[in-house]
Design a protein around this motif. Structure first.
Motif, PDB file in Angstrom:
ATOM      1  N   MET A 118       0.369  -1.504   0.045  1.00 56.31           N
ATOM      2  CA  MET A 118      -0.152   0.324   0.160  1.00 56.31           C
ATOM      3  C   MET A 118       0.687   1.356  -0.191  1.00 56.31           C
ATOM      4  SD  MET A 118      -3.000   0.563   2.099  1.00 56.31           S
ATOM      5  CE  MET A 118      -4.271   0.799   1.129  1.00 56.31           C
ATOM      6  N   PHE A 119       0.054   2.551  -0.383  1.00 50.49           N
ATOM      7  CA  PHE A 119       0.988   3.604  -1.036  1.00 50.49           C
ATOM      8  C   PHE A 119       1.314   4.215   0.848  1.00 50.49           C
ATOM      9  CE2 PHE A 119       0.751   8.224  -1.915  1.00 50.49           C
ATOM     10  CZ  PHE A 119       2.202   8.609  -2.559  1.00 50.49           C
ATOM     11  N   ASP A 120       2.498   4.521   1.062  1.00 48.57           N
ATOM     12  CA  ASP A 120       2.328   4.910   1.959  1.00 48.57           C
ATOM     13  C   ASP A 120       3.192   6.668   2.089  1.00 48.57           C
ATOM     14  OD1 ASP A 120       3.092   5.921   4.677  1.00 48.57           O
ATOM     15  OD2 ASP A 120       4.368   4.507   5.009  1.00 48.57           O
ATOM     16  N   PRO A 121       2.154   7.982   2.120  1.00 51.34           N
ATOM     17  CA  PRO A 121       2.929   9.210   1.512  1.00 51.34           C
ATOM     18  C   PRO A 121       3.780   9.339   2.474  1.00 51.34           C
ATOM     19  CG  PRO A 121       0.176   9.200   2.717  1.00 51.34           C
ATOM     20  CD  PRO A 121       0.843   8.013   2.309  1.00 51.34           C
ATOM     21  N   TYR A 122       4.196   9.107   3.471  1.00 49.62           N
ATOM     22  CA  TYR A 122       5.690   9.547   4.996  1.00 49.62           C
ATOM     23  C   TYR A 122       6.492   9.048   3.997  1.00 49.62           C
ATOM     24  CZ  TYR A 122       2.061  11.348   7.691  1.00 49.62           C
ATOM     25  OH  TYR A 122       0.879  12.522   8.380  1.00 49.62           O
ATOM     26  N   LYS A 123       6.153   8.052   3.824  1.00 49.68           N
ATOM     27  CA  LYS A 123       7.396   6.907   3.079  1.00 49.68           C
ATOM     28  C   LYS A 123       7.818   8.092   1.504  1.00 49.68           C
ATOM     29  CE  LYS A 123       7.380   2.240   5.631  1.00 49.68           C
ATOM     30  NZ  LYS A 123       7.206   0.825   4.943  1.00 49.68           N
ATOM     31  N   PHE A 124       7.163   7.962   1.112  1.00 56.17           N
ATOM     32  CA  PHE A 124       6.869   8.673  -0.058  1.00 56.17           C
ATOM     33  C   PHE A 124       7.641  10.122  -0.513  1.00 56.17           C
ATOM     34  CE2 PHE A 124       5.928  11.837  -3.266  1.00 56.17           C
ATOM     35  CZ  PHE A 124       5.986  11.195  -4.844  1.00 56.17           C
ATOM     36  N   LEU A 125       7.336  10.982   0.755  1.00 65.44           N
ATOM     37  CA  LEU A 125       8.129  12.455   0.969  1.00 65.44           C
ATOM     38  C   LEU A 125       8.957  12.143   1.325  1.00 65.44           C
ATOM     39  CD1 LEU A 125       4.911  14.317   2.480  1.00 65.44           C
ATOM     40  CD2 LEU A 125       5.834  14.660   0.529  1.00 65.44           C
ATOM     41  N   ALA A 126       9.944  10.993   1.975  1.00 61.37           N
ATOM     42  CA  ALA A 126      11.361  11.123   3.421  1.00 61.37           C
ATOM     43  C   ALA A 126      11.911  10.470   1.674  1.00 61.37           C
ATOM     44  CB  ALA A 126      10.937  10.374   4.452  1.00 61.37           C
ATOM     45  N   TRP A 127      11.715   9.916   1.529  1.00 62.69           N
ATOM     46  CA  TRP A 127      12.302   9.840  -0.495  1.00 62.69           C
ATOM     47  C   TRP A 127      12.400  10.481  -0.728  1.00 62.69           C
ATOM     48  CZ3 TRP A 127      10.862   9.606  -5.673  1.00 62.69           C
ATOM     49  CH2 TRP A 127      11.971   8.745  -6.339  1.00 62.69           C
ATOM     50  N   TYR A 128      11.703  10.861  -1.961  1.00 64.03           N
ATOM     51  CA  TYR A 128      11.265  12.130  -2.229  1.00 64.03           C
ATOM     52  C   TYR A 128      12.398  14.234  -1.795  1.00 64.03           C
ATOM     53  CZ  TYR A 128      10.054  16.988  -5.223  1.00 64.03           C
ATOM     54  OH  TYR A 128      10.108  17.865  -6.187  1.00 64.03           O
ATOM     55  N   ALA A 129      12.857  13.210  -0.709  1.00 62.31           N
ATOM     56  CA  ALA A 129      13.421  14.974  -0.163  1.00 62.31           C
ATOM     57  C   ALA A 129      15.342  14.352  -0.065  1.00 62.31           C
ATOM     58  CB  ALA A 129      12.789  14.797   1.183  1.00 62.31           C
ATOM     59  N   HIS A 130      15.303  13.224   0.118  1.00 55.36           N
ATOM     60  CA  HIS A 130      16.562  13.035  -0.256  1.00 55.36           C
ATOM     61  C   HIS A 130      16.819  12.774  -1.980  1.00 55.36           C
ATOM     62  CE1 HIS A 130      20.200  10.519   0.755  1.00 55.36           C
ATOM     63  NE2 HIS A 130      19.366   9.609   0.586  1.00 55.36           N
ATOM     64  N   LYS A 131      16.089  12.199  -2.383  1.00 51.44           N
ATOM     65  CA  LYS A 131      16.377  12.231  -3.861  1.00 51.44           C
ATOM     66  C   LYS A 131      15.792  13.495  -4.428  1.00 51.44           C
ATOM     67  CE  LYS A 131      16.965   8.216  -3.625  1.00 51.44           C
ATOM     68  NZ  LYS A 131      18.318   6.710  -4.227  1.00 51.44           N
ATOM     69  N   GLU A 132      16.047  14.663  -4.333  1.00 50.65           N
ATOM     70  CA  GLU A 132      14.722  15.616  -5.256  1.00 50.65           C
ATOM     71  C   GLU A 132      15.737  16.245  -5.828  1.00 50.65           C
ATOM     72  OE1 GLU A 132      13.468  19.777  -3.887  1.00 50.65           O
ATOM     73  OE2 GLU A 132      13.974  19.154  -2.227  1.00 50.65           O
ATOM     74  N   GLY A 133      17.399  16.905  -5.835  1.00 48.34           N
ATOM     75  CA  GLY A 133      17.757  17.077  -6.774  1.00 48.34           C
ATOM     76  C   GLY A 133      17.759  16.149  -7.957  1.00 48.34           C
TER      77      GLY A 133
END
Length: 141
Positions: A1-16
């Motif tokens: 299932m999609f976890d928005p908190y994990k997605f945001l953590a992943w996005y913040a880490h890979k943002e650049g």
């Protein structure tokens, strides 16, 4: 299932990397794609320069417009006051017709009803030397 908190953590880490991929890669592709016609035109000009190479004769430009293909060639023998213009014209007329009628790209255009107009410019006194219009019938194919 999609976890928005994990997605945001992943996005913040890979943002650049994501921003680079989202904005710069398409920009690079558009830049390369935009310069391709210039490369293709330069390649065609070099090919035609070699194809029409003859002593005292240099290729200038070629372009298509409407029902015709227009080519400009420079002629220069270093003598602005020559006496045998008719012989020179006849010689280059035969040479140019032979070259045009043996070039596959131009033959295809001639078969489709187009014509090829060639201007031979006298480089020594900057005046037109002669104009030659070639149709499919002139090739004798």
């Amino acid at each position: 299932m999609f976890d928005p908190y994990k997605f945001l953590a992943w996005y913040a880490h890979k943002e650049g990397r994501i921003l680079f991929a989202a904005f710069f890669i398409p920009l690079i592709i558009v830049t390369i794609w935009g310069s391709y016609p210039d490369y293709q035109y330069k390649k065609q000009t070099e090919e035609l320069s070699e194809y029409f190479f003859k002593e005292n004769l240099t290729f200038i430009i070629s372009h298509s417009s409407g029902n015709g293909v227009f080519i400009k060639l420079n002629y220069s023998d270093g003598n602005p006051k020559r006496n045998n213009n008719d012989q020179i014209k006849q010689y280059y007329r035969k040479f140019i017709i032979q070259k045009v009628c043996n070039y596959p790209h131009y033959i295809k255009k001639l078969k489709n009803g187009r014509y090829i107009s060639i201007d031979l410019i006298d480089k020594d006194n900057f005046k037109p030397f002669f104009n030659l219009n070639i149709k499919f019938e002139d090739c004798g194919i």
